[in-house]
Design a protein around this motif. Structure first.
Motif, PDB file in Angstrom:
ATOM      1  N   GLU A   1       2.415   5.987   0.105  1.00  0.00           N
ATOM      2  CA  GLU A   1       2.001   5.033  -0.932  1.00  0.00           C
ATOM      3  C   GLU A   1       2.215   3.579  -0.509  1.00  0.00           C
ATOM      4  OE1 GLU A   1       4.153   6.433  -4.339  1.00  0.00           O
ATOM      5  OE2 GLU A   1       2.464   7.675  -5.027  1.00  0.00           O
ATOM      6  N   THR A   2       3.036   3.353   0.506  1.00  0.00           N
ATOM      7  CA  THR A   2       3.265   1.977   0.981  1.00  0.00           C
ATOM      8  C   THR A   2       2.246   1.549   2.036  1.00  0.00           C
ATOM      9  OG1 THR A   2       4.799   2.707   2.712  1.00  0.00           O
ATOM     10  CG2 THR A   2       5.744   2.142   0.554  1.00  0.00           C
ATOM     11  N   ILE A   3       1.404   2.474   2.494  1.00  0.00           N
ATOM     12  CA  ILE A   3       0.417   2.134   3.523  1.00  0.00           C
ATOM     13  C   ILE A   3      -0.682   1.273   2.903  1.00  0.00           C
ATOM     14  CG2 ILE A   3      -1.354   3.071   5.068  1.00  0.00           C
ATOM     15  CD1 ILE A   3       0.480   5.473   5.524  1.00  0.00           C
ATOM     16  N   PRO A   4      -0.874   0.045   3.386  1.00  0.00           N
ATOM     17  CA  PRO A   4      -1.846  -0.858   2.774  1.00  0.00           C
ATOM     18  C   PRO A   4      -3.289  -0.412   3.003  1.00  0.00           C
ATOM     19  CG  PRO A   4      -0.311  -2.041   4.223  1.00  0.00           C
ATOM     20  CD  PRO A   4      -0.169  -0.580   4.511  1.00  0.00           C
ATOM     21  N   GLU A   5      -4.163  -0.904   2.113  1.00  0.00           N
ATOM     22  CA  GLU A   5      -5.596  -0.724   2.329  1.00  0.00           C
ATOM     23  C   GLU A   5      -5.988  -1.496   3.585  1.00  0.00           C
ATOM     24  OE1 GLU A   5      -7.751   1.015   0.599  1.00  0.00           O
ATOM     25  OE2 GLU A   5      -6.534   1.632  -1.104  1.00  0.00           O
ATOM     26  N   ASN A   6      -7.150  -1.174   4.115  1.00  0.00           N
ATOM     27  CA  ASN A   6      -7.697  -1.920   5.250  1.00  0.00           C
ATOM     28  C   ASN A   6      -6.919  -1.714   6.546  1.00  0.00           C
ATOM     29  OD1 ASN A   6     -10.123  -3.151   5.281  1.00  0.00           O
ATOM     30  ND2 ASN A   6      -9.366  -5.228   5.099  1.00  0.00           N
ATOM     31  N   THR A   7      -6.121  -0.651   6.607  1.00  0.00           N
ATOM     32  CA  THR A   7      -5.497  -0.283   7.876  1.00  0.00           C
ATOM     33  C   THR A   7      -6.205   0.957   8.423  1.00  0.00           C
ATOM     34  OG1 THR A   7      -3.833   1.049   6.720  1.00  0.00           O
ATOM     35  CG2 THR A   7      -3.245  -1.227   7.251  1.00  0.00           C
TER      36      THR A   7
ATOM     37  N   TYR B   1      -3.852 -16.674  16.116  1.00  0.00           N
ATOM     38  CA  TYR B   1      -2.905 -15.833  16.853  1.00  0.00           C
ATOM     39  C   TYR B   1      -1.791 -15.340  15.926  1.00  0.00           C
ATOM     40  CZ  TYR B   1       0.565 -14.492  20.385  1.00  0.00           C
ATOM     41  OH  TYR B   1       1.481 -13.819  21.124  1.00  0.00           O
ATOM     42  N   ASN B   2      -1.272 -16.245  15.097  1.00  0.00           N
ATOM     43  CA  ASN B   2      -0.225 -15.858  14.147  1.00  0.00           C
ATOM     44  C   ASN B   2      -0.756 -14.859  13.123  1.00  0.00           C
ATOM     45  OD1 ASN B   2       1.648 -17.529  15.372  1.00  0.00           O
ATOM     46  ND2 ASN B   2       1.174 -19.279  14.078  1.00  0.00           N
ATOM     47  N   ALA B   3      -1.993 -15.079  12.681  1.00  0.00           N
ATOM     48  CA  ALA B   3      -2.598 -14.147  11.719  1.00  0.00           C
ATOM     49  C   ALA B   3      -2.769 -12.761  12.335  1.00  0.00           C
ATOM     50  CB  ALA B   3      -3.949 -14.683  11.244  1.00  0.00           C
ATOM     51  N   ILE B   4      -3.206 -12.732  13.587  1.00  0.00           N
ATOM     52  CA  ILE B   4      -3.383 -11.446  14.271  1.00  0.00           C
ATOM     53  C   ILE B   4      -2.032 -10.763  14.494  1.00  0.00           C
ATOM     54  CG2 ILE B   4      -4.052 -10.391  16.467  1.00  0.00           C
ATOM     55  CD1 ILE B   4      -6.421 -11.013  14.801  1.00  0.00           C
ATOM     56  N   ASN B   5      -1.010 -11.552  14.824  1.00  0.00           N
ATOM     57  CA  ASN B   5       0.332 -10.979  14.971  1.00  0.00           C
ATOM     58  C   ASN B   5       0.753 -10.255  13.703  1.00  0.00           C
ATOM     59  OD1 ASN B   5       0.629 -11.903  17.549  1.00  0.00           O
ATOM     60  ND2 ASN B   5       1.820 -13.709  17.015  1.00  0.00           N
ATOM     61  N   GLN B   6       0.448 -10.888  12.565  1.00  0.00           N
ATOM     62  CA  GLN B   6       0.791 -10.273  11.280  1.00  0.00           C
ATOM     63  C   GLN B   6       0.047  -8.967  11.080  1.00  0.00           C
ATOM     64  OE1 GLN B   6       3.130 -11.438   9.343  1.00  0.00           O
ATOM     65  NE2 GLN B   6       2.910  -9.950   7.720  1.00  0.00           N
ATOM     66  N   ARG B   7      -1.250  -8.951  11.445  1.00  0.00           N
ATOM     67  CA  ARG B   7      -2.038  -7.736  11.295  1.00  0.00           C
ATOM     68  C   ARG B   7      -1.543  -6.633  12.222  1.00  0.00           C
ATOM     69  NH1 ARG B   7      -6.562  -7.474   8.092  1.00  0.00           N
ATOM     70  NH2 ARG B   7      -6.157  -5.294   8.519  1.00  0.00           N
ATOM     71  N   VAL B   8      -1.116  -7.009  13.412  1.00  0.00           N
ATOM     72  CA  VAL B   8      -0.563  -6.018  14.354  1.00  0.00           C
ATOM     73  C   VAL B   8       0.694  -5.382  13.767  1.00  0.00           C
ATOM     74  CG1 VAL B   8       0.583  -5.753  16.585  1.00  0.00           C
ATOM     75  CG2 VAL B   8      -1.550  -7.038  16.433  1.00  0.00           C
ATOM     76  N   LEU B   9       1.554  -6.212  13.175  1.00  0.00           N
ATOM     77  CA  LEU B   9       2.775  -5.686  12.558  1.00  0.00           C
ATOM     78  C   LEU B   9       2.450  -4.748  11.398  1.00  0.00           C
ATOM     79  CD1 LEU B   9       5.018  -8.901  12.518  1.00  0.00           C
ATOM     80  CD2 LEU B   9       5.264  -6.910  13.995  1.00  0.00           C
ATOM     81  N   ILE B  10       1.475  -5.150  10.574  1.00  0.00           N
ATOM     82  CA  ILE B  10       1.066  -4.317   9.430  1.00  0.00           C
ATOM     83  C   ILE B  10       0.523  -2.981   9.919  1.00  0.00           C
ATOM     84  CG2 ILE B  10      -0.645  -4.117   7.569  1.00  0.00           C
ATOM     85  CD1 ILE B  10      -0.336  -7.174   7.194  1.00  0.00           C
ATOM     86  N   GLU B  11      -0.318  -3.040  10.961  1.00  0.00           N
ATOM     87  CA  GLU B  11      -0.926  -1.822  11.502  1.00  0.00           C
ATOM     88  C   GLU B  11       0.146  -0.915  12.099  1.00  0.00           C
ATOM     89  OE1 GLU B  11      -4.029   0.680  11.934  1.00  0.00           O
ATOM     90  OE2 GLU B  11      -4.185  -1.331  11.085  1.00  0.00           O
ATOM     91  N   LYS B  12       1.087  -1.497  12.842  1.00  0.00           N
ATOM     92  CA  LYS B  12       2.162  -0.693  13.437  1.00  0.00           C
ATOM     93  C   LYS B  12       3.004  -0.019  12.358  1.00  0.00           C
ATOM     94  CE  LYS B  12       2.901  -3.076  17.861  1.00  0.00           C
ATOM     95  NZ  LYS B  12       3.835  -3.929  18.635  1.00  0.00           N
ATOM     96  N   LYS B  13       3.317  -0.773  11.312  1.00  0.00           N
ATOM     97  CA  LYS B  13       4.130  -0.210  10.233  1.00  0.00           C
ATOM     98  C   LYS B  13       3.384   0.914   9.519  1.00  0.00           C
ATOM     99  CE  LYS B  13       6.772  -1.491   6.122  1.00  0.00           C
ATOM    100  NZ  LYS B  13       7.096  -2.580   5.170  1.00  0.00           N
ATOM    101  N   ALA B  14       2.071   0.707   9.299  1.00  0.00           N
ATOM    102  CA  ALA B  14       1.267   1.740   8.630  1.00  0.00           C
ATOM    103  C   ALA B  14       1.247   3.028   9.458  1.00  0.00           C
ATOM    104  CB  ALA B  14      -0.151   1.225   8.402  1.00  0.00           C
TER     105      ALA B  14
ATOM    106  N   ASP C   1       0.878  -9.652  -0.909  1.00  0.00           N
ATOM    107  CA  ASP C   1       0.621  -9.053   0.408  1.00  0.00           C
ATOM    108  C   ASP C   1      -0.880  -8.949   0.674  1.00  0.00           C
ATOM    109  OD1 ASP C   1       3.206  -8.731   1.296  1.00  0.00           O
ATOM    110  OD2 ASP C   1       3.447  -6.754   0.405  1.00  0.00           O
ATOM    111  N   TYR C   2      -1.606  -8.510  -0.358  1.00  0.00           N
ATOM    112  CA  TYR C   2      -3.063  -8.351  -0.218  1.00  0.00           C
ATOM    113  C   TYR C   2      -3.732  -9.693   0.091  1.00  0.00           C
ATOM    114  CZ  TYR C   2      -7.938  -7.984  -1.696  1.00  0.00           C
ATOM    115  OH  TYR C   2      -9.313  -8.051  -1.745  1.00  0.00           O
ATOM    116  N   PHE C   3      -3.380 -10.728  -0.673  1.00  0.00           N
ATOM    117  CA  PHE C   3      -3.983 -12.041  -0.450  1.00  0.00           C
ATOM    118  C   PHE C   3      -3.630 -12.597   0.929  1.00  0.00           C
ATOM    119  CE2 PHE C   3      -4.152 -12.406  -5.250  1.00  0.00           C
ATOM    120  CZ  PHE C   3      -5.531 -12.374  -5.316  1.00  0.00           C
ATOM    121  N   GLN C   4      -2.401 -12.341   1.398  1.00  0.00           N
ATOM    122  CA  GLN C   4      -2.008 -12.817   2.725  1.00  0.00           C
ATOM    123  C   GLN C   4      -2.905 -12.196   3.799  1.00  0.00           C
ATOM    124  OE1 GLN C   4      -0.212 -15.240   3.405  1.00  0.00           O
ATOM    125  NE2 GLN C   4       1.837 -15.251   2.529  1.00  0.00           N
TER     126      GLN C   4
END
Length: 493
Positions: free
Chosen positions: A461-467, A405-418, A246-249
């Motif tokens: 504990e599931t909230i990723p770094e960099n959010t 755009y796809n990469a940003i979509n992924q970051r948006v999903l990660i941020e929303k989940k966090a 997940d981190y590398f992605q």
């Protein structure tokens, strides 16, 4: 007893040999032999312990204890740094003495682990495809090594004054981004293989692809029967490897955006250099063309006069044909101008989007703004007709923008989940506090409050770094753990 102490002094070496290193399949047979030898020595120690216990029983003594000599003591004390905490349970604990009965039990566990490793080794060697894949993976760099190399390659200082160097740098950026996409696909394979496979052998294929040349070893099973793996003196559980994926992605997505920003800057600089180089030749050509144009104008006037009768003779259809051609030419010029304008607007939006997401973390709103700009840029590029001068460039640019755009979509999903996880954790904490107000309470109430604290802790504990909420999560996590511990003590008492 002396013979037993000598054999026990060899325990550190024996236990360390109870692992299976995977990489070169040709070495697996050698390891099986070492595991067999270790098991045989452990059985000898177990026999001597049985004799010692029998002797003590005859003497009606209490359970015998064996004072440890220095080597054994260092083995069972992880704080000395000789044993990684992840596999501390494999070696023991920090007691100063260990009963012979306890030692017998530990030996049984070590022997059983040896059988488990032998069974895995046999399964691997009987699967030709698996052996071939292991031998192939050992020839490729690990995910970590490959990621570091690509990160270093994208640390580029653009040379804005030299077009040949800029072209080389653009090519280097393009190649790096292609390799990043390949690495992204590889990570997806590893993650899905480890997470969804029910077969241990298939899981090991994913692990093998993750570690590559670094190789890895099966070290132990923890209390939750989670497989512990080591590579280059680093110990990890399978869940740790999934977290690394997940981190590398996330990092790859950021690198792709960084590469696109660099390429945009390099292309703009190239364009400026080309414009500056083309100014003087254009002026000289215009000076030379002037007299020719005058001559052509005279000739053209004569031809117009000479052909006027013919034009009148042919009739109105000729005028209509010329009018149609002029309309088509006008339409073509309008289409060309619109295409160039759309291309420039798309470039501007791309630059703005890339600039927005530099140096994360960012609030969700920022990621969404960048997402919207990439989307608008792609729509503009896709609207450019094929017949225009910028159509090929637009297609190439659109392909890169879709990656971003796809990469940003992924970051948006990660941020929303966090954000959702933080909000849910805070809601659970409020509910847990309400449960235990105005004590005393029945045991069930305390247990429900404890469960809510545990759920809240798990979410944090599931909230990723960099959010954007990772710092907040780190701040409140110790408080939640303290409350959970306090309630657990109340339940136990």
């Amino acid at each position: 007893m002396a013979n037993l102490e000598i054999l026990i002094s060899e325990l550190p070496t024996l236990i360390q040999s109870l692992k299976l290193t995977l990489g070169d399949s040709n070495e697996i047979m050698e390891q099986i032999i070492l595991i067999n030898n270790a098991q045989e020595q452990l059985r000898n120690i177990k026999k001597l312990i049985a004799q010692e216990l029998k002797f003590d029983c005859i003497k009606n003594s209490a359970i015998a204890t064996l004072p440890r000599i220095s080597t054994v003591a260092s083995l069972f004390i992880p704080s000395l740094g000789l044993v990684d905490p992840a596999i501390a349970e494999k070696f023991g604990n920090s007691e100063t003495k260990i009963s012979l009965t306890d030692l017998q039990s530990k030996i049984d566990g070590w022997i059983e682990w040896g059988y488990f490793l032998q069974a895995i080794a046999a399964d691997i060697l009987s699967d030709i495809k698996l052996v071939d894949q292991l031998n192939s993976d050992i020839n490729h760099p690990s995910i970590s090594t490959e990621f570091k190399a690509l990160t270093a390659r994208l640390k580029i200082n653009l040379d804005f004054g030299k077009s040949n160097i800029l072209q080389y740098q653009i090519q280097n950026i393009n190649n790096s981004q292609k390799e990043l996409l390949q690495l992204q696909q590889k990570l997806n394979y590893i993650f899905n293989t480890i997470k969804t496979s029910r077969s241990l052998l298939n899981i090991l294929l994913g692990v093998s692809a993750f570690y590559g040349k670094s190789g890895f070893a099966l070290e132990w099973l923890d209390d939750d029967h989670e497989l512990i793996i080591s590579s280059e003196r680093k110990f990890q559980e399978l869940t740790d490897i999934l977290n690394d994926c997940d981190y590398f992605q996330e990092q790859i997505a950021a690198l792709i955006i960084q590469g696109d920003t660099l390429r945009e800057q390099a292309e703009e600089a190239l364009k400026k250099i080309e414009q500056e180089n083309s100014k003087e030749p254009i002026i000289s050509q215009q000076v030379k063309i002037v007299p020719k144009f005058s001559t052509q104008k005279i000739v053209r006037s004569a031809l117009v006069i000479a052909s006027s009768l013919l034009i009148l003779g042919f009739g109105g259809w000729k005028i209509k044909e010329q009018s149609s051609q002029l309309q088509q030419r006008s339409l073509s010029l309008t289409q060309e101008g619109s295409a160039i304008a759309n291309f420039k607007s798309a470039q501007k939006l791309g630059m703005e989007a890339a600039s927005l997401v530099q140096n994360p973390p960012h609030p969700l709103k920022v990621w969404q703004q960048a997402q919207n700009k990439w989307h608008q840029a792609i729509k503009l590029l896709d609207s450019i007709p094929n017949q225009t001068s910028v159509s090929d460039r637009a297609k190439n640019k659109s392909a890169y923008y879709r990656i971003n755009y796809n990469a940003i979509n992924q970051r948006v999903l990660i941020e929303k989940k966090a954000i959702a996880n933080l909000e849910s954790a805070q809601k659970l904490a409020i509910e847990a506090n309400l449960f235990v107000q105005n004590p005393p309470h029945p045991l069930l109430v305390w247990q429900q409050a404890q469960a809510k604290w545990q759920q809240a802790i798990n979410l944090l504990e599931t909230i990723p770094e960099n959010t954007s909420v990772s710092i907040k999560a780190k701040e409140i996590l110790p408080i939640y753990k303290t409350n959970y511990t306090a309630i657990r003590q109340i339940i136990q008492n």
